[in-house]
Design a protein around this motif. Sequence first.
Motif, PDB file in Angstrom:
ATOM      1  N   LEU A  28       0.837  -1.207   0.000  1.00 30.80           N
ATOM      2  CA  LEU A  28       0.000   0.000   0.000  1.00 30.80           C
ATOM      3  C   LEU A  28       0.865   1.248   0.000  1.00 30.80           C
ATOM      4  N   GLU A  99      -6.172  -6.598  -0.948  1.00 31.66           N
ATOM      5  CA  GLU A  99      -7.176  -5.766  -0.289  1.00 31.66           C
ATOM      6  C   GLU A  99      -8.500  -6.507  -0.195  1.00 31.66           C
ATOM      7  N   TRP A 102      -8.174  -8.952   2.572  1.00 34.38           N
ATOM      8  CA  TRP A 102      -8.224  -8.272   3.849  1.00 34.38           C
ATOM      9  C   TRP A 102      -9.668  -7.923   4.226  1.00 34.38           C
TER      10      TRP A 102
ATOM     11  N   ILE B 113      -5.444   1.988   4.441  1.00 34.05           N
ATOM     12  CA  ILE B 113      -6.181   1.859   3.179  1.00 34.05           C
ATOM     13  C   ILE B 113      -6.789   3.196   2.787  1.00 34.05           C
ATOM     14  N   GLU B 117      -5.102   4.709  -0.502  1.00 34.14           N
ATOM     15  CA  GLU B 117      -5.756   4.113  -1.656  1.00 34.14           C
ATOM     16  C   GLU B 117      -6.173   5.139  -2.692  1.00 34.14           C
TER      17      GLU B 117
END
Lengths: 120, 120
Positions: A28, A99, A102, B113, B117
């Motif tokens: 990430l 992702e 997750w 995230i 992201e």
Amino acid sequence: MSEEKQEYNVENAKSQMRKGFLEFPVLLIIGAKPTYAPDILKQLKNANLLVVEGTLYPLLSRLKRSGLVGYEWLESPSGPPRKMYTITLEGKEVLQQLETSWRSLDTSVNTLINHYEKSN
Amino acid sequence: MSEEKQEYNVENAKSQMRKGFLEFPVLLIIGAKPTYAPDILKQLKNANLLVVEGTLYPLLSRLKRSGLVGYEWLESPSGPPRKMYTITLEGKEVLQQLETSWRSLDTSVNTLINHYEKSN
DNA sequence: CCAAGGTACCTTGCAATGCATAGTACCGTG
DNA sequence: CACGGTACTATGCATTGCAAGGTACCTTGG
């Protein structure tokens, strides 16, 4: 059969929780912007994810070997040159899959918590 | 130094993600109600957490050795007797700590995230 | 010029755990 | 009484987190 009791070590449990899923946060971070190891460590620390050198460097090597990231050397304003890691196309694809995994895990566990926790 | 590329295996990654944190869901399930192994497997499967015998039984042994769970034999309506696992007081305490750790991890990762992201 | 300290990267060895595989044992039924 | 199903156990491998130790580059102060 020995029945020796073995103290349960919560610290070890936390360490084991990190196992195998650290690739995801690291990807990430690299995916967002080219970075080098010490900076990744700082960002993980900021996010409250404790990771140490001895964990990160082998992990980066694995990601490189798998073709999920690449790197180029960049001179430092002060000190030795830095390996700036960048995410590859394949890395981006894997990142999306990680992702998804997750989110699935997250949902599963939180559902379990909500479902079973009331019984206390 | 060999530079051989090694295919990245997402299935392995998922497997590694499960690593070390399975104790938590299992303790959750046992904590809610005394249960035996095949039933735990079913409940985990229902929750979308794939676990197999070869993983669960050693895990239960570890929990027993650490004193987090106990068990007693119960006759089955059909088949061999069942080890009904129950959570201990110590197990309840550890369960709460594991839940705290989980929530911390959950928050950290979801923050990462959301933070990173958008750059895609 | 060079010693010292900081920065950055890497390697080795151990312990823990998921899992595939194989095996043991109990039970009811045809 | 053999067989299939249920339940539990054991062995060995691969992967990974981490502690510990090491190498190399760079700047700075004396």
